[in-house]
Enzyme design. Structure first.
Site, mmCIF file in Angstrom:
data_model
loop_
_atom_site.group_PDB
_atom_site.id
_atom_site.type_symbol
_atom_site.label_atom_id
_atom_site.label_comp_id
_atom_site.label_asym_id
_atom_site.label_seq_id
_atom_site.Cartn_x
_atom_site.Cartn_y
_atom_site.Cartn_z
ATOM 1 N N ILE A 31 0.827 -1.208 0.000
ATOM 2 C CA ILE A 31 0.000 0.000 0.000
ATOM 3 C C ILE A 31 0.864 1.262 0.000
ATOM 4 O O ILE A 31 0.410 2.328 -0.420
ATOM 5 C CB ILE A 31 -0.953 -0.034 1.225
ATOM 6 C CG1 ILE A 31 -2.158 0.841 1.000
ATOM 7 C CG2 ILE A 31 -0.239 0.341 2.516
ATOM 8 C CD1 ILE A 31 -3.274 0.613 2.027
ATOM 9 N N ASN A 87 11.804 -8.574 7.180
ATOM 10 C CA ASN A 87 12.077 -7.873 8.436
ATOM 11 C C ASN A 87 11.593 -8.703 9.617
ATOM 12 O O ASN A 87 10.489 -9.244 9.591
ATOM 13 C CB ASN A 87 11.355 -6.518 8.440
ATOM 14 C CG ASN A 87 11.922 -5.559 7.425
ATOM 15 O OD1 ASN A 87 13.130 -5.505 7.217
ATOM 16 N ND2 ASN A 87 11.061 -4.792 6.771
ATOM 17 N N GLY A 93 12.500 -3.168 11.918
ATOM 18 C CA GLY A 93 11.368 -2.343 11.506
ATOM 19 C C GLY A 93 10.141 -3.126 11.109
ATOM 20 O O GLY A 93 9.286 -2.602 10.388
ATOM 21 N N SER A 95 6.575 -4.212 11.048
ATOM 22 C CA SER A 95 5.380 -3.524 11.540
ATOM 23 C C SER A 95 4.125 -4.381 11.452
ATOM 24 O O SER A 95 3.138 -4.100 12.132
ATOM 25 C CB SER A 95 5.168 -2.213 10.774
ATOM 26 O OG SER A 95 4.994 -2.470 9.394
ATOM 27 N N HIS A 100 6.245 -12.146 6.063
ATOM 28 C CA HIS A 100 6.093 -11.742 4.655
ATOM 29 C C HIS A 100 7.447 -11.412 4.059
ATOM 30 O O HIS A 100 8.318 -10.871 4.727
ATOM 31 C CB HIS A 100 5.157 -10.533 4.519
ATOM 32 C CG HIS A 100 5.512 -9.368 5.404
ATOM 33 N ND1 HIS A 100 5.197 -9.335 6.738
ATOM 34 C CD2 HIS A 100 6.166 -8.218 5.144
ATOM 35 C CE1 HIS A 100 5.628 -8.212 7.269
ATOM 36 N NE2 HIS A 100 6.237 -7.512 6.330
HETATM 37 P P1 5GP Z 1 7.104 -4.694 7.573
HETATM 38 O O1 5GP Z 1 7.455 -3.293 8.033
HETATM 39 O O2 5GP Z 1 6.322 -5.431 8.630
HETATM 40 O O3 5GP Z 1 8.273 -5.493 7.065
HETATM 41 O O4 5GP Z 1 6.201 -4.485 6.295
HETATM 42 C C1 5GP Z 1 4.830 -4.271 6.358
HETATM 43 C C2 5GP Z 1 4.418 -3.708 5.032
HETATM 44 O O5 5GP Z 1 3.012 -3.839 4.916
HETATM 45 C C3 5GP Z 1 4.734 -2.216 4.832
HETATM 46 O O6 5GP Z 1 5.560 -2.054 3.697
HETATM 47 C C4 5GP Z 1 3.355 -1.578 4.668
HETATM 48 O O7 5GP Z 1 3.347 -0.527 3.724
HETATM 49 C C5 5GP Z 1 2.502 -2.745 4.217
HETATM 50 N N1 5GP Z 1 1.100 -2.649 4.582
HETATM 51 C C6 5GP Z 1 0.601 -2.357 5.819
HETATM 52 N N2 5GP Z 1 -0.732 -2.395 5.805
HETATM 53 C C7 5GP Z 1 -1.096 -2.722 4.528
HETATM 54 C C8 5GP Z 1 -2.360 -2.909 3.897
HETATM 55 O O8 5GP Z 1 -3.434 -2.780 4.486
HETATM 56 N N3 5GP Z 1 -2.352 -3.240 2.577
HETATM 57 C C9 5GP Z 1 -1.181 -3.387 1.883
HETATM 58 N N4 5GP Z 1 -1.284 -3.712 0.589
HETATM 59 N N5 5GP Z 1 0.026 -3.234 2.445
HETATM 60 C C10 5GP Z 1 0.063 -2.891 3.760
#
Ligand code: 5GP
Ligand code: ZN
Length: 114
Positions: A31, A87, A93, A95, A100
């Site tokens: 997103i 991550n 980082g 989140s 994934h």
């Molecule tokens: P992390 O920081 O955990 O490695 O990556 C989480 C990713 O999920 C981030 O890049 C963030 O932009 C993406 N993300 C979070 N919420 C959503 C969502 O509702 N839809 C999509 N398509 N991506 C999301």
């Protein structure tokens, strides 16, 4: 895991732009993309972080990589290059606590990462 945003995307309770799906894996466009190509590749199974993965998930983890490879080819970034990121926890980082892979491509990336 009703509260998990990626479980809700996998279950199609939340809308996303899906790039690939099969019985084990779903991939969808991030997103908030950090590169022209930024796809998230997730198992349907809820695993919070790599720390919780076990030998039972060996082939599933390999599958995530092969889906990344397939999408890199389909999206046209396989030859120019791409980066896979996983991550884990605070210092990296993370989140969203549903494991994934990030597939990033379409531009050059620095090393070491920030
Ligand atoms: P992390 O920081 O955990 O490695 O990556 C989480 C990713 O999920 C981030 O890049 C963030 O932009 C993406 N993300 C979070 N919420 C959503 C969502 O509702 N839809 C999509 N398509 N991506 C999301
Ligand atoms: Zn989940």
């Amino acid at each position: 895991m009703e509260s998990c945003i990626f479980c809700r995307i996998v279950e199609k309770e939340l809308q996303s732009k899906i790039a690939y799906e099969d019985e084990e894996v779903v991939a969808f466009h991030d997103i908030n993309p950090q590169a022209p190509i930024h796809v998230l590749i997730v198992p349907r199974k809820h695993i919070p972080t790599l720390n919780e993965a076990t030998e039972e998930e060996r082939s599933l983890l390999g599958k995530l990589m092969l889906v990344a490879q397939k999408l890199a080819k389909e999206l046209g970034t396989a030859e120019s290059g791409y980066r896979i990121v996983l991550n884990t926890n605070k210092d990296a980082g993370q989140s969203v606590f549903h494991i994934h892979l990030h597939l990033l491509g379409g531009r050059s990336f620095r090393w070491p990462p920030g």
